[in-house]
Design an enzyme around this catalytic site. Structure first.
Site, PDB file in Angstrom:
ATOM      1  N   THR A  12     -27.170  -8.374   8.784  1.00  0.00           N
ATOM      2  CA  THR A  12     -27.881  -7.962   7.575  1.00  0.00           C
ATOM      3  C   THR A  12     -26.905  -7.373   6.567  1.00  0.00           C
ATOM      4  O   THR A  12     -26.078  -6.536   6.889  1.00  0.00           O
ATOM      5  CB  THR A  12     -28.972  -6.924   7.911  1.00  0.00           C
ATOM      6  OG1 THR A  12     -29.875  -7.507   8.865  1.00  0.00           O
ATOM      7  CG2 THR A  12     -29.734  -6.514   6.670  1.00  0.00           C
ATOM      8  N   ASN A  44       0.799  -1.223   0.000  1.00  0.00           N
ATOM      9  CA  ASN A  44       0.000   0.000   0.000  1.00  0.00           C
ATOM     10  C   ASN A  44       0.830   1.270   0.000  1.00  0.00           C
ATOM     11  O   ASN A  44       0.361   2.329  -0.410  1.00  0.00           O
ATOM     12  CB  ASN A  44      -0.950   0.011   1.204  1.00  0.00           C
ATOM     13  CG  ASN A  44      -0.214  -0.195   2.518  1.00  0.00           C
ATOM     14  OD1 ASN A  44       0.473  -1.183   2.703  1.00  0.00           O
ATOM     15  ND2 ASN A  44      -0.369   0.739   3.441  1.00  0.00           N
ATOM     16  N   CYS A  94      -2.698   5.369   7.199  1.00  0.00           N
ATOM     17  CA  CYS A  94      -3.516   4.729   8.223  1.00  0.00           C
ATOM     18  C   CYS A  94      -3.244   5.274   9.615  1.00  0.00           C
ATOM     19  O   CYS A  94      -3.987   5.020  10.545  1.00  0.00           O
ATOM     20  CB  CYS A  94      -3.307   3.223   8.197  1.00  0.00           C
ATOM     21  SG  CYS A  94      -3.845   2.495   6.639  1.00  0.00           S
ATOM     22  N   HIS A 144     -13.626   0.261  -0.727  1.00  0.00           N
ATOM     23  CA  HIS A 144     -13.349   1.699  -0.798  1.00  0.00           C
ATOM     24  C   HIS A 144     -11.981   2.015  -1.386  1.00  0.00           C
ATOM     25  O   HIS A 144     -11.674   3.170  -1.646  1.00  0.00           O
ATOM     26  CB  HIS A 144     -13.517   2.346   0.578  1.00  0.00           C
ATOM     27  CG  HIS A 144     -12.375   2.150   1.524  1.00  0.00           C
ATOM     28  ND1 HIS A 144     -11.389   3.090   1.710  1.00  0.00           N
ATOM     29  CD2 HIS A 144     -12.076   1.119   2.348  1.00  0.00           C
ATOM     30  CE1 HIS A 144     -10.530   2.654   2.611  1.00  0.00           C
ATOM     31  NE2 HIS A 144     -10.921   1.462   3.015  1.00  0.00           N
TER      32      HIS A 144
END
Length: 771
Positions: A252, A164, A343, A216
């Site tokens: 859900t 990354n 991050c 994302h």
């Protein structure tokens, strides 16, 4: 809105996250409005929702070539990583043989979510295997020999497809051969987050057991991801509950997120009707960006090799510039980049680049520029133009030379400048009238920057000095002195051998004239046996009231005293040096140290004795030499060896007490200014930030808050110490500090408050959030 906000944003931080593609956003909105049913419901609305979910799963399986493997939707990559690790380790625990030692392996450049998760579940499950990082070489490729030697005893091995921070990709086929040749049963997790849409993936043809993905990172909303699980790999649900996802992952389903992913997958599969560009196009984008960066910063160093990196990531450093300075520069041009890994905003050094064995300055100064496969040529063109404009604006701060710009356009320098590399400080004093300069403690990392500043301002240095011999670096003094003072004879610290002799209170000192000021050399051994202090004064016979700055090296540091446990140190000598400094300078004289570990800029004896009981005891005369030496030894015993790449030169408190500074938002500041005429705005942005803000966008009208903030004065942070010195008699005024984002203004406000500015505040969020 501020003027910069009206300038179109160029987003080059796609490895952190991406904007949601309009088509994906529309699909998510349609799902919320029309396909809002619960996929577990048996009525038509629920069946339509389930059909969308299964269509998304089918497209994902086709895209990734999952074959008979499972594909489970998750909340994102972190959940996927937990799912893979806990599934593998629960099964591995049942296979552990008594008396045998086991390991868990992960790549040294892996995202921190992986080793942290391994450590967490290793402890929770009571496996207690040894966790080992797999080294990488200077190109970021994993050490296959290490894997061959270690994987035989490994319960699990975790690697990543694409890094990354650097975009470096691993040869998964070669890696698989290495792993399986030694251990056919070890569970293998591959972080594929940065590979989606950038590298070919065909999971069924590999023996990868677990592969997490995140939406994302590729134009889908946050909160949706998925994980591939090989059909023969063990699986334990990470989330139990209502039995959704066929009992594999309860909760859900995030239908809007799935709808957005469905569109992304469709585009990746149908390249003729896609917003995504092919590898050749993306590689050309990288070529254009890297060329513009090299034009803008001729000394740029790229921190990875392009041949084994995806074309959408560029990681670089520029000698003489910190990552914070470059981020502020790009942000002022409305270009979004990040410092190493996004991050954690507090990271000042890249563990990825450290693992690759790159020099410390590259790790500490790294900038990551990343874009997604939906980047357009128009955006690349604008980005390249802005990059060149951003670099050109640095001439306003004399940080770069540009012969095409006339010297009159550059802000003239008169007074003190503080430059930093990490926690180390270099001080430059420029006398505008005489065009003379003084350079103190020049750092090798800043040698070119100092040279540029001297050339840009047409300054002639009268002396280039160190306050002591440095144990952790070679001084930048030698190279600068060879260029500017080649014929000057000096001692080992750069003090000229032919200087004036000054008699003060029956003691003699060496001195130099700098314009109308006088620099006095004061031997202050203790930290090292050659330590000196340099007093810059407007009247050498009234030092306590007319000394502007005391450059004390590492004798007095902010919040502490310099260490005295080097081979050339002496606590006894420091005791007398502290007393001598106290006799000669005033209590409010600003002390300019060689290190600033807590971003406090400067200090004074009056500020230090409040929080430094050892210094207070020495100056008040309640301690003897031997008592001071004993307490100093205890203080130095608390030292860690290093901070970053530097040897710590004084024990300091990393949790130092920071004042609670009053914060204004833009509305509150406008209201305060409308009710008081005593508020003064202090803008601490650098000159190049002004140049970018006003030169790149000349069409938009300034907002009310712009008009308010533009009434203030500009004092860049590099000149803050001089501002404090010049406003010693104005500490009761209400100062409101402003910068781009509010971070610098908060730090500077805390420093001013500590030095007696009673009514200092700052604008929270800075220009970025003003509206």
């Amino acid at each position: 809105m501020s003027q910069t906000a009206n300038l179109s944003q160029i987003y080059l931080d796609a490895n952190a996250t991406t904007p949601v593609l309009p088509q994906a956003a529309q699909a998510a909105m349609d799902a919320m409005q029309d396909l809002f049913g619960n996929p577990s419901s048996s009525h038509i609305t629920g069946l339509k929702a389930k059909n969308l979910m299964e269509q998304t799963r089918l497209r994902a399986k086709t895209l990734l070539g999952t074959g008979s493997g499972k594909l489970i939707f998750t909340s994102g990559a972190t959940e996927g990583i937990q799912t893979g690790i806990i599934s593998g380790l629960i099964k591995a625990k049942t296979q552990i043989q008594a008396g045998k030692k086991y390991t868990l392996l992960y790549g040294a450049t892996e995202h921190k979510a992986v080793p942290n998760s391994l450590a967490h579940w290793n402890e929770i499950l009571g496996i207690h295997a040894e966790i080992k990082s797999i080294p990488v070489d200077h190109t970021g490729e994993l050490d296959l020999e290490f894997i061959k030697n270690e994987v035989g005893n490994a319960l699990m091995i975790c690697t990543m497809a694409v890094n990354n921070e650097t975009g470096v990709y691993q040869d998964l086929q070669q890696l698989e051969h290495c792993i399986r040749e030694q251990n056919k049963e070890v569970f293998w997790l591959v972080d594929c987050v940065q590979a989606l849409g950038k590298r070919p993936i065909n999971l069924a043809t590999t023996s990868i057991d677990y592969a997490p993905f995140s939406g994302h990172k590729l134009y889908a909303p946050k909160g949706i991801g998925f994980i591939y699980i090989r059909d023969s790999a063990p699986f334990t649900p990470f989330i139990a509950g209502g039995g959704q996802e066929s009992g594999l992952r309860s909760g859900t389903e995030n239908l809007p997120g799935l709808a957005a992913l469905n569109v992304i997958f469709e585009m990746l599969l149908d390249k003729d009707n896609s917003s995504f560009y092919d590898v050749d196009t993306l590689t050309d984008y990288r070529r254009q960006l890297s060329h513009s960066l090299s034009q803008a910063f001729p000394d740029i160093v790229f921190n990875h090799k392009f041949k084994n990196s995806v074309p959408t990531t560029l990681n670089f450093a520029v000698p003489g510039f910190s990552s914070k300075e470059l981020m502020d520069l790009f942000d002022a041009a409305n270009i979004r980049v990040s410092s190493g890994s996004a991050c954690s905003s507090k990271v000042t050094r890249s563990f990825v680049l450290d693992a690759m064995g790159l020099p410390a300055w590259q790790s500490e100064s790294a900038i990551r520029l990343s874009f997604g496969p939906a980047m357009t040529q128009a955006e690349i063109d604008t980005a390249c133009l802005r990059i060149r404009s951003a670099a050109k604006a640095l001439t306003n701060s004399c940080l770069m030379l540009d012969d095409s710009q006339v010297l009159q356009d550059r802000a003239p320098l008169d007074g003190l400048v503080q430059l930093r590399s990490g926690s180390s400080c270099t001080w430059i004093y420029a006398d505008l009238k005489s065009k003379q300069a003084l350079v103190i403690d020049p750092l090798p990392e800043l040698e070119k920057r100092i040279d540029t500043l001297l050339q840009c301002q047409q300054l002639t240095p009268i002396a280039i000095l160190d306050t002591h011999g440095h144990a952790d670096h070679i001084s930048g003094r030698v190279g600068l002195a060879q260029k500017y003072l080649a014929t000057q004879k000096t001692d080992e610290l750069g003090w000229p051998t032919e200087t004036d002799i000054l008699t003060l209170a029956d003691e003699t000192y060496h001195s130099l004239a700098l314009g109308e000021l006088t620099l006095i050399k004061l031997p202050t051994p203790g930290h090292t046996d050659d330590s000196i202090s340099l007093l810059l004064t407007s009247d050498p016979h009234k030092l306590t009231t007319h000394t502007r700055y005391a450059f004390c090296g590492d004798t007095v540091l902010m919040g502490t005293l310099g260490r005295t446990n080097f081979a050339t140190s002496s606590a006894f000598l420091m005791y007398h040096s502290l007393k001598q400094i106290n006799r000669l300078i005033g209590q409010q004289t600003l002390i300019c140290a060689s290190h600033d570990y807590n971003n406090e800029f400067t200090t004074s004896l009056s500020a230090e004795v409040i929080r430094n009981p050892l210094l207070q005891a020495v100056l008040s005369g309640v301690l003897s030499e031997s008592q001071f030496a004993a307490r100093k030894a205890d203080l130095d015993a608390n030292l860690n060896d290093e901070v970053g790449s530097e040897i710590l030169c004084g024990a300091y408190n990393t949790d130092c007490d920071k004042a609670q500074i009053k914060e204004y938002n833009s509305a509150g500041l406008k209201l305060r200014l409308s009710t008081s005429t005593n508020v003064k705005i202090l803008d601490i942005r650098e000159p190049h930030e002004y140049a970018l803000q006003h030169n790149l966008d000349t069409t938009s009208e300034p907002s009310d808050i712009d008009n308010v903030l533009n009434t203030g004065i500009n004092i860049p942070m590099t000149r803050l110490v001089q501002f404090i010195q010049e406003h010693q008699s104005d500490k009761e005024s209400e100062w409101v500090l402003v910068c781009r984002s509010g971070s610098r203004s908060m730090v500077a406000a805390q420093a001013m408050h500590r030095l007696g500015f009673a009514n200092v505040a700052h604008l929270k969020g800075g220009y970025a959030l003003s509206s």
